[in-house]
Design a protein around this motif. Structure first.
Motif, short mmCIF file in Angstrom:
data_model
loop_
_atom_site.label_atom_id
_atom_site.label_comp_id
_atom_site.label_asym_id
_atom_site.label_seq_id
_atom_site.Cartn_x
_atom_site.Cartn_y
_atom_site.Cartn_z
N VAL A 229 38.13 47.00 33.36
CA VAL A 229 37.17 46.48 34.33
C VAL A 229 37.73 46.64 35.74
O VAL A 229 38.90 46.39 36.00
N SER A 230 36.85 47.09 36.64
CA SER A 230 37.19 47.21 38.05
C SER A 230 35.91 47.09 38.86
O SER A 230 34.81 46.96 38.30
N ASP A 231 36.04 47.20 40.19
CA ASP A 231 34.86 47.18 41.06
C ASP A 231 34.13 48.52 41.07
O ASP A 231 33.06 48.63 41.67
N GLY A 232 34.72 49.53 40.47
CA GLY A 232 34.08 50.84 40.43
C GLY A 232 34.33 51.68 41.66
O GLY A 232 33.76 52.78 41.80
N GLU A 233 35.16 51.21 42.57
CA GLU A 233 35.53 51.97 43.77
C GLU A 233 37.03 51.80 43.99
O GLU A 233 37.53 50.67 44.07
N ASP A 234 37.75 52.91 44.11
CA ASP A 234 39.20 52.87 44.29
C ASP A 234 39.55 53.03 45.76
O ASP A 234 38.93 53.83 46.47
N GLN A 276 56.24 50.19 44.92
CA GLN A 276 55.42 50.89 43.93
C GLN A 276 53.98 50.38 43.96
O GLN A 276 53.03 51.17 43.89
N ARG A 277 53.81 49.07 44.09
CA ARG A 277 52.46 48.52 44.11
C ARG A 277 51.73 48.86 45.40
O ARG A 277 50.52 49.06 45.41
N LEU A 278 52.47 48.92 46.52
CA LEU A 278 51.84 49.22 47.80
C LEU A 278 51.55 50.71 47.97
O LEU A 278 50.53 51.08 48.57
N CYS A 279 52.44 51.54 47.45
CA CYS A 279 52.33 52.98 47.72
C CYS A 279 51.86 53.80 46.52
O CYS A 279 51.37 54.92 46.68
N GLY A 280 52.05 53.28 45.31
CA GLY A 280 51.68 54.02 44.12
C GLY A 280 50.22 53.87 43.77
O GLY A 280 49.50 53.01 44.30
N SER A 281 49.75 54.72 42.87
CA SER A 281 48.36 54.68 42.43
C SER A 281 48.23 53.99 41.08
O SER A 281 49.13 54.09 40.24
N LEU A 282 47.11 53.31 40.87
CA LEU A 282 46.75 52.76 39.57
C LEU A 282 45.23 52.71 39.52
O LEU A 282 44.61 51.83 40.10
N GLN A 283 44.66 53.69 38.84
CA GLN A 283 43.22 53.81 38.75
C GLN A 283 42.76 53.61 37.31
O GLN A 283 43.48 53.97 36.37
N VAL A 284 41.56 53.06 37.16
CA VAL A 284 40.98 52.92 35.82
C VAL A 284 39.59 53.52 35.81
O VAL A 284 38.87 53.49 36.82
N ASP A 285 39.22 54.04 34.67
CA ASP A 285 37.90 54.61 34.44
C ASP A 285 37.10 53.61 33.62
O ASP A 285 37.47 53.31 32.48
N ILE A 286 36.02 53.09 34.19
CA ILE A 286 35.23 52.07 33.49
C ILE A 286 33.95 52.65 32.88
O ILE A 286 33.00 51.92 32.61
N LYS A 288 33.36 53.71 29.86
CA LYS A 288 33.07 53.09 28.57
C LYS A 288 32.40 51.73 28.76
O LYS A 288 31.42 51.41 28.07
N THR A 289 32.93 50.94 29.68
CA THR A 289 32.38 49.61 29.94
C THR A 289 30.93 49.72 30.41
O THR A 289 30.06 48.96 29.96
N ARG A 290 30.67 50.66 31.29
CA ARG A 290 29.32 50.85 31.81
C ARG A 290 28.35 51.28 30.72
O ARG A 290 27.25 50.74 30.57
N LYS A 291 28.76 52.30 29.94
CA LYS A 291 27.84 52.91 28.98
C LYS A 291 27.63 52.04 27.75
O LYS A 291 26.49 51.85 27.30
N LEU A 292 28.70 51.50 27.19
CA LEU A 292 28.58 50.75 25.94
C LEU A 292 27.88 49.41 26.15
O LEU A 292 27.15 48.93 25.27
N LEU A 293 28.10 48.82 27.32
CA LEU A 293 27.54 47.49 27.58
C LEU A 293 26.36 47.53 28.55
O LEU A 293 25.72 46.49 28.78
N GLY A 294 26.09 48.69 29.16
CA GLY A 294 25.05 48.74 30.18
C GLY A 294 25.39 47.87 31.37
O GLY A 294 24.51 47.32 32.05
N TRP A 295 26.69 47.75 31.66
CA TRP A 295 27.17 46.82 32.70
C TRP A 295 27.54 47.58 33.96
O TRP A 295 28.04 48.71 33.90
N LYS A 296 27.29 46.98 35.10
CA LYS A 296 27.82 47.50 36.35
C LYS A 296 28.28 46.32 37.20
O LYS A 296 27.73 45.20 37.09
N PRO A 297 29.30 46.52 38.03
CA PRO A 297 29.81 45.40 38.84
C PRO A 297 28.72 44.86 39.77
O PRO A 297 28.13 45.63 40.54
N PRO A 298 28.42 43.58 39.70
CA PRO A 298 27.38 43.03 40.57
C PRO A 298 27.77 42.97 42.04
O PRO A 298 26.91 42.97 42.92
N LEU A 299 29.09 42.91 42.33
CA LEU A 299 29.55 42.85 43.71
C LEU A 299 30.18 44.18 44.12
O LEU A 299 30.90 44.80 43.33
#
Length: 314
Positions: A229-234, A276-286, A288-299
């Motif tokens: 789960v994420s906001d959908g924008e990195d 590492q937290r300030l300069c490194g990357s950590l991205q997630v692909d949501i 599956k969450t969107r398609k399987l649940l029909g969910w999108k971040p409301p905010l």
């Protein structure tokens, strides 16, 4: 009835509020030292999350458990063996609760896990997915992965439905730690040497995470699944600070210091993990969450940052 563990925590308390707003019947589990009363919810006291905890009274008439209580990740853990301590609570304590829940007839068990099960960072443009092979590297992440594995085995053995949610960094009103520090620095107009960071990081607003949990309460597609789960924008750290400054109505005074200099300085002062937290990357692909649940971040990110900023002023 829905049982929420960790009800006084950052995520748990907002879950209670949201579910009361939705007219759900809630039992909020709190520690005995807390005297918090949640209007519209029943409270029950459980002092420890261990392999010996008796959950019988708390689980009476409960059909859904949302388990957000945990021994959380802490910097500079001074335990002789941190993994042992994390396992006592996050693995043994969680599975003890889940076994008793299955016996009590609980239909669905929602487990708030962590993106640390996937790992500590990604290459830019190569986000984690929910179905990646887990690669936790610290005791907290390892304990969360082991709890996930135990829950899915229990689901197969008992038929109790399990839903696993792995959030990235959660922010919102009442946020603590580094996110709060950055908001305070910006609100005071302190110049920060973070204006030339071009990483990509996924974040999730508290209300977006809570909305996904609520979606998973009854959704048939959530059964025995793992969701990211994420906001959908990195955002890069630099972009995050600029937009955080806008939410605070304060200019972000960012100095364009090269990341190589920041990393070197962090190593010299023993703060490699912070860099590492300030300069490194950590991205997630949501996806599956969107398609399987029909969910999108409301905010949107900006709406989430505005709510976090409003919480700072209270």
């Amino acid at each position: 009835m829905i049982l929420i563990t960790g009800a006084t925590g950052f995520v748990g308390s907002r879950l209670v509020e949201r579910l009361v707003e939705d007219n759900k019947v809630i039992r909020a589990c709190i520690r005995q030292k807390n005297k918090i009363i949640f209007p519209g919810a029943v409270t029950t006291q459980i002092d420890e999350l261990t392999t010996n905890t008796d959950w019988a009274a708390a689980l009476s008439d409960v059909k859904t458990v949302i388990h957000s209580a945990a021994r959380v990740h802490v910097m500079n853990d001074l335990s002789a063996d941190p993994l042992v301590e994390f396992r006592k609570v996050n693995v043994e304590g969680t599975l003890n609760l889940a076994r008793q829940a299955a016996t009590a007839g609980v239909r669905r068990f929602i487990f708030i896990s962590s993106i640390k099960v996937n790992g500590e960072g990604t290459e830019s443009g190569k986000p984690y997915t929910a179905d990646d092979i887990p690669a936790p590297s610290d005791p907290y992440g390892i304990s969360k992965q082991e709890a996930e594995q135990g829950l899915l085995r229990l689901a197969a053995e008992t038929g109790m439905e399990v839903v696993i949610i792995r959030p990235v960094l959660v922010y919102g009103p009442g946020v603590k730690a580094n996110f709060l520090s950055m908001m305070k620095w910006l609100s005071k107009g302190i110049p920060l040497p973070l204006g030339a960071i071009h990483n990509k990081r996924s974040l999730v607003a508290l209300d977006n995470l809570v909305d996904l949990v609520v979606t998973c309460l009854n959704h048939p597609g959530a059964v025995n699944q793992v969701f990211l789960v994420s906001d959908g924008e990195d955002l890069s750290t630099s972009d995050l600070l600029r937009r955080m400054g806008k939410a605070l109505d304060k200019p972000a005074r960012l100095l364009p210091i090269p990341t190589s200099w920041l990393n070197l300085a962090a190593i010299l002062v023993g703060k490699r993990n912070v860099a590492q937290r300030l300069c490194g990357s950590l991205q997630v692909d949501i996806t599956k969450t969107r398609k399987l649940l029909g969910w999108k971040p409301p905010l949107t990110v900006d709406q989430g940052l505005k709510r976090a900023a409003e919480g700072l002023s209270k």
